[in-house]
Design a protein around this motif. Structure first.
Motif, short mmCIF file in Angstrom:
data_model
loop_
_atom_site.label_atom_id
_atom_site.label_comp_id
_atom_site.label_asym_id
_atom_site.label_seq_id
_atom_site.Cartn_x
_atom_site.Cartn_y
_atom_site.Cartn_z
N SER A 149 -2.32 -12.12 -0.34
CA SER A 149 -2.03 -10.63 0.19
C SER A 149 -0.63 -10.07 -0.20
O SER A 149 -0.09 -10.69 -0.98
N VAL A 150 -0.59 -8.80 -0.13
CA VAL A 150 0.44 -8.04 -0.51
C VAL A 150 0.80 -7.34 0.90
O VAL A 150 -0.01 -7.22 1.57
N LYS A 151 1.91 -6.77 0.80
CA LYS A 151 2.51 -5.84 1.97
C LYS A 151 2.30 -4.50 1.41
O LYS A 151 2.30 -4.02 0.29
N GLU A 152 2.17 -3.50 2.44
CA GLU A 152 1.92 -1.97 2.22
C GLU A 152 2.93 -1.31 1.35
O GLU A 152 2.78 -0.58 0.39
N ASP A 153 4.32 -2.04 1.57
CA ASP A 153 5.45 -1.36 0.93
C ASP A 153 5.80 -2.13 -0.41
O ASP A 153 6.78 -1.64 -0.87
N ASP A 154 4.86 -2.97 -0.68
CA ASP A 154 5.10 -3.73 -2.18
C ASP A 154 5.14 -2.70 -3.32
O ASP A 154 4.25 -1.94 -2.95
N VAL A 155 5.88 -3.06 -4.21
CA VAL A 155 5.73 -2.14 -5.25
C VAL A 155 4.27 -2.63 -6.13
O VAL A 155 3.87 -3.78 -6.28
N LEU A 156 3.61 -1.49 -6.48
CA LEU A 156 2.21 -1.60 -7.08
C LEU A 156 2.34 -2.57 -8.34
O LEU A 156 1.30 -3.32 -8.59
N ALA A 157 3.23 -2.33 -9.11
CA ALA A 157 3.32 -3.39 -10.31
C ALA A 157 3.55 -4.75 -9.98
O ALA A 157 3.07 -5.74 -10.70
N ASP A 158 4.16 -5.06 -8.87
CA ASP A 158 4.33 -6.48 -8.46
C ASP A 158 3.12 -6.89 -8.13
O ASP A 158 2.67 -8.09 -8.19
N ALA A 159 2.25 -6.03 -7.34
CA ALA A 159 0.81 -6.68 -6.81
C ALA A 159 -0.07 -6.66 -7.96
O ALA A 159 -0.73 -7.73 -8.07
N THR A 160 0.13 -5.82 -9.24
CA THR A 160 -0.69 -6.35 -10.20
C THR A 160 -0.48 -7.59 -10.92
O THR A 160 -1.15 -8.26 -11.41
N ALA A 161 0.67 -7.74 -10.79
CA ALA A 161 1.20 -9.18 -11.65
C ALA A 161 1.00 -10.22 -10.71
O ALA A 161 0.63 -11.26 -11.20
N LYS A 162 0.71 -10.05 -9.32
CA LYS A 162 0.39 -11.28 -8.54
C LYS A 162 -1.02 -11.28 -8.89
O LYS A 162 -1.73 -12.56 -8.83
N MET A 163 -2.04 -10.33 -9.04
CA MET A 163 -3.31 -10.35 -9.38
C MET A 163 -3.53 -11.16 -10.81
O MET A 163 -4.29 -12.12 -10.79
N SER A 164 -2.79 -10.88 -11.73
CA SER A 164 -2.87 -11.42 -12.98
C SER A 164 -2.37 -13.06 -12.78
O SER A 164 -3.25 -13.60 -13.52
N SER A 165 -1.30 -13.29 -12.25
CA SER A 165 -0.89 -14.84 -12.19
C SER A 165 -1.92 -15.56 -11.26
O SER A 165 -1.96 -16.64 -11.61
N ASN A 166 -2.62 -15.00 -10.38
CA ASN A 166 -3.74 -15.76 -9.69
C ASN A 166 -5.05 -15.66 -10.09
O ASN A 166 -5.81 -16.08 -9.51
N GLN A 167 -5.20 -14.87 -10.99
CA GLN A 167 -6.33 -14.40 -11.68
C GLN A 167 -7.60 -14.07 -10.70
O GLN A 167 -8.67 -14.63 -10.58
N VAL A 168 -7.10 -13.20 -9.73
CA VAL A 168 -7.92 -12.10 -8.97
C VAL A 168 -8.07 -10.84 -9.18
O VAL A 168 -7.03 -10.13 -9.71
N ARG A 169 -9.01 -10.16 -8.67
CA ARG A 169 -9.45 -8.76 -8.81
C ARG A 169 -9.01 -7.79 -7.69
O ARG A 169 -9.28 -6.77 -7.67
N ARG A 170 -8.77 -8.91 -6.44
CA ARG A 170 -8.38 -7.75 -5.41
C ARG A 170 -7.29 -8.70 -4.36
O ARG A 170 -7.37 -9.89 -4.43
N LEU A 171 -6.77 -7.81 -3.80
CA LEU A 171 -5.78 -8.43 -2.76
C LEU A 171 -5.96 -7.89 -1.25
O LEU A 171 -5.91 -6.78 -1.21
N VAL A 172 -5.85 -8.38 -0.40
CA VAL A 172 -5.54 -8.10 1.20
C VAL A 172 -4.38 -7.52 1.18
O VAL A 172 -3.20 -7.98 0.82
N VAL A 173 -4.24 -6.37 1.80
CA VAL A 173 -2.96 -5.79 2.16
C VAL A 173 -2.77 -5.60 3.56
O VAL A 173 -3.56 -5.30 4.67
N LEU A 174 -1.46 -6.08 4.07
CA LEU A 174 -1.11 -6.30 5.44
C LEU A 174 0.06 -5.83 5.69
O LEU A 174 0.89 -5.16 4.90
N ASN A 175 0.30 -5.26 7.05
CA ASN A 175 1.52 -4.69 7.49
C ASN A 175 2.51 -5.63 7.74
O ASN A 175 2.06 -6.92 7.54
N ASP A 176 3.74 -5.37 8.43
CA ASP A 176 4.91 -6.23 8.51
C ASP A 176 4.44 -7.30 9.60
O ASP A 176 4.73 -8.38 9.81
#
Length: 143
Positions: free
Chosen positions: A78-105
């Motif tokens: 997962s990622v948080k709503e306020d995370d930077v999009l570039a960081d989220a795509t880096a997480k996708m890359s490093s974990n080899q996934v095509r989607r992430l769940v988005v959570l609030n605080d």
């Protein structure tokens, strides 16, 4: 750009006791290949159309079984709503996934971020790089 700027916020969910058939019908209705499984307000798993094919169809299981029998188990990335999009795509890359769940605080589901969302709002170049990174280590062809 933040994750909340690109994510899909209209997300259908399933309970772990919902039937596989029901979840497949939801996927068809919303035209999505993934449904988060939520229990007591928390995401406990994801089920994809691929999970249904590999864990139900290929094994000859009943479509009336609970979706918990078909969902992916383990850590839900997962990622948080306020995370930077570039960081989220880096997480996708490093974990080899095509989607992430988005959570609030509070840890509640607020959306899903997919490569399609990134392509729409962030650009084809970033998606190409992310997909290349996702596919690189497994040797899998991009889907």
């Amino acid at each position: 750009m933040k994750v909340s700027d690109a994510m899909t916020s209209q997300v259908s969910t399933a309970a772990p006791t919902d039937s596989i058939r029901h979840v497949a019908q939801v996927m068809a209705h919303i035209d999505s290949g993934v449904v988060p499984v939520v229990e007591d307000g928390k995401v406990i798993g994801l089920v994809t159309d691929r999970d249904i094919v590999l864990r139900v169809v290929a094994e000859g299981r009943s479509f009336d079984s609970p979706i918990s029998d078909a969902m992916s188990v383990g850590e839900v990335l997962s990622v948080k709503e306020d995370d930077v999009l570039a960081d989220a795509t880096a997480k996708m890359s490093s974990n080899q996934v095509r989607r992430l769940v988005v959570l609030n605080d509070a840890g509640a589901l607020t959306g899903i971020l997919s490569l399609g969302d990134v392509a729409k709002d962030y650009g084809a170049k970033q998606v190409g790089k992310t997909l290349e990174d996702i596919s690189a280590e497994t040797g899998a062809a991009p889907h």
